[in-house]
Design a protein around this motif. Structure first.
Motif, mmCIF file in Angstrom:
data_model
loop_
_atom_site.group_PDB
_atom_site.id
_atom_site.type_symbol
_atom_site.label_atom_id
_atom_site.label_comp_id
_atom_site.label_asym_id
_atom_site.label_seq_id
_atom_site.Cartn_x
_atom_site.Cartn_y
_atom_site.Cartn_z
ATOM 1 N N TRP A 65 -13.221 -2.431 2.898
ATOM 2 C CA TRP A 65 -13.442 -3.337 1.780
ATOM 3 C C TRP A 65 -13.244 -4.761 2.260
ATOM 4 C CZ3 TRP A 65 -9.233 -6.068 -0.798
ATOM 5 C CH2 TRP A 65 -7.985 -5.842 -0.198
ATOM 6 N N SER A 66 -13.607 -5.729 1.455
ATOM 7 C CA SER A 66 -13.522 -7.133 1.870
ATOM 8 C C SER A 66 -12.696 -7.941 0.884
ATOM 9 C CB SER A 66 -14.922 -7.755 1.979
ATOM 10 O OG SER A 66 -15.689 -7.086 2.949
ATOM 11 N N SER A 67 -11.986 -8.927 1.437
ATOM 12 C CA SER A 67 -11.242 -9.889 0.637
ATOM 13 C C SER A 67 -11.013 -11.118 1.505
ATOM 14 C CB SER A 67 -9.917 -9.287 0.173
ATOM 15 O OG SER A 67 -9.268 -10.165 -0.727
ATOM 16 N N PHE A 68 -10.137 -11.999 1.079
ATOM 17 C CA PHE A 68 -9.826 -13.190 1.862
ATOM 18 C C PHE A 68 -8.446 -13.052 2.490
ATOM 19 C CE2 PHE A 68 -13.133 -14.546 -0.981
ATOM 20 C CZ PHE A 68 -13.919 -15.334 -0.161
ATOM 21 N N SER A 69 -8.368 -13.418 3.771
ATOM 22 C CA SER A 69 -7.125 -13.267 4.525
ATOM 23 C C SER A 69 -6.088 -14.290 4.081
ATOM 24 C CB SER A 69 -7.407 -13.425 6.018
ATOM 25 O OG SER A 69 -6.206 -13.552 6.752
ATOM 26 N N ARG A 70 -4.861 -13.824 3.887
ATOM 27 C CA ARG A 70 -3.772 -14.722 3.525
ATOM 28 C C ARG A 70 -3.441 -15.681 4.670
ATOM 29 N NH1 ARG A 70 -0.014 -13.713 -0.313
ATOM 30 N NH2 ARG A 70 -0.616 -11.518 -0.360
#
Length: 456
Positions: free
Chosen positions: A378-383
């Motif tokens: 899945w995809s998201s934004f890296s902290r």
């Protein structure tokens, strides 16, 4: 004229005749080849048995042929020439002298030009021979011949070539193993009023060809998705299920105050369509819960034949808490027209320690054959980096329902909306768009180690 002069003249004439027989002119194939023409036994080896060409414009190396030195001759005695022949067809191709070399790189451009010169145009599959001729340096005679066979697939010269790593978002690669090629179907605008889908085709995952529209929504239920009203469609995924091709994609119909949802169109005529809607109403077209803001639906067909769509309840939609996106699954009928049971909650964005905690995009399930576990990318934004990134979860139960456990580090940084596939040679690959702000196609080799996807 005395007898000595007559004898001398006769001997000179005979010498001229013998000299002309040993001239350096190129022998006509089949002539002056002697008894050993089929017994050169050079042990030709080819890099691949199937050489694929992409029309006249192709210029990359398709195959490298190598062979042993001609038995019975020293390297000072012979030279080599190569040529192409076609099984079942008369093919005109002048031998190419290559000197003492015992290898030859046969390019797609060379193959394509030979086919063009012999009026073999368009989509055609041919059984070819790569022939090595052994020639005497001193006389130019062909004294030996060896060959190996391979297949050539010549493609339509009218296809439009797309540069490597072309600009695209959310790329999903569909493998056509029967025809040994790959497709990516993308969202497309048909006009200022309507959307559709466009297909790109490749034979090597490097060069892509624009195959045009495969779906036009101008005259069906999805004609209400209107670009001029700010509506949109995006993120199509294409699958073959029970002999039919389905493309799932997300639509927004802002003008009708309908929340975003994932829909599907179907082709019974191969991957290039034409595609048609799976239902005659917007409600029937939704493979995600009706009335809820859901995006990025993908398909997973389990080993028992059950069909699931895995999707995101979007972070800024009304069905989530504190703007934390969630991933759910919904079982579907075999033709995707009916929902079976209730949707199943899988995980939320804040479960991942590496992520920002809100966005969940593009869930994609893959079964690891070795462990039997299900893997979800899945995809998201890296902290840490702030980049769009690819994460992973694991269902050790091997069931879509989970439970799903997050892997603590991303699979890839600065790219997303990913999927996995085996290429035509059996290599596991991951496709995604690289750099979320300036998205381009990227395909990389990956491996699964201890149930985790890793770049090779």
């Amino acid at each position: 004229m005395n007898r000595d002069i007559i004898i001398l003249c006769a001997m000179m004439c005979i010498a001229v005749i013998f000299a002309s027989c040993g001239s350096d002119s190129e022998p006509v194939p089949g002539e002056n080849e002697g008894q050993n023409v089929e017994e050169a036994n050079l042990q030709i080896e080819s890099f691949r048995s199937s050489v694929e060409t992409c029309g006249i414009g192709a210029d990359y190396v398709a195959n490298t042929f190598t062979w042993s030195s001609a038995p019975g001759y020293s390297s000072d005695e012979v030279t080599y020439a190569v040529k192409l022949e076609c099984i079942g067809r008369t093919l005109s191709h002048t031998p190419i002298d290559i000197g003492a070399a015992t290898s030859y790189e046969l390019t797609n451009r060379c193959i394509a030009n030979v086919l063009k010169n012999n009026n073999l145009r368009g989509r055609v599959t041919l059984q070819m021979k790569f022939v090595v001729l052994v020639k005497m340096k001193s006389t130019g005679k062909t004294v030996g011949r060896s060959q190996c066979q391979f297949e050539v697939v010549n493609y339509d010269d009218t296809e439009v070539r797309i540069p490597q790593n072309f600009s695209i978002r959310d790329p999903f690669v569909t493998v056509d193993r029967e025809n040994r090629c790959y497709y990516i179907i993308t969202a497309a605008r048909v006009s200022n009023l309507h959307y559709g889908l466009r297909a790109y085709k490749s034979y090597n995952l490097d060069t892509w060809f624009d195959k045009g529209l495969v779906y036009d929504a101008s005259n069906d239920v999805l004609s209400v998705v209107n670009p001029s009203n700010g509506d949109s469609n995006w993120a199509p995924d294409t699958y073959c299920v029970n002999g039919a091709y389905y493309t799932l994609f997300t639509v927004s119909v802002n003008s009708m105050n309908i929340p975003r949802f994932t829909t599907a169109v179907r082709s019974d005529n191969g991957i290039l369509g034409p595609y048609r809607p799976i239902a005659n109403s917007l409600e029937g077209m939704s493979v995600t819960p009706v009335g809820e803001q859901c995006i990025d639906g993908s398909l997973f067909v389990d080993t028992d034949g059950s069909v699931w769509t895995v999707f995101t309840k979007e972070w800024n939609g009304p069905q989530v808490t504190n703007q934390v996106g969630e991933t759910w699954a919904q079982q579907l009928s075999a033709d995707l027209t009916e929902k079976i049971g209730e949707p199943v909650y899988l995980f939320k964005a804040s479960d991942a320690s590496w992520g920002h905690g809100t966005v969940v995009d593009s869930p994609f399930i893959w079964r690891d054959a070795e462990s039997g576990c299900l893997l979800m990318l899945w995809s998201s934004f890296s902290r840490l980096s702030g980049n769009y990134a690819i994460g992973q979860l694991t269902s050790t139960s091997g069931k879509v329902e989970g439970p799903w456990v997050q892997v603590s580090v991303p699979v890839y940084d600065n790219g997303g909306h990913q999927m996995l596939f085996y290429d035509l040679d059996g290599n596991l690959k991951m496709s995604f768009h690289y750099n979320n702000n300036d998205a381009h196609l990227r395909i990389v080799d990956v491996k699964i180690v201890d149930g985790k996807v890793q770049l090779k």
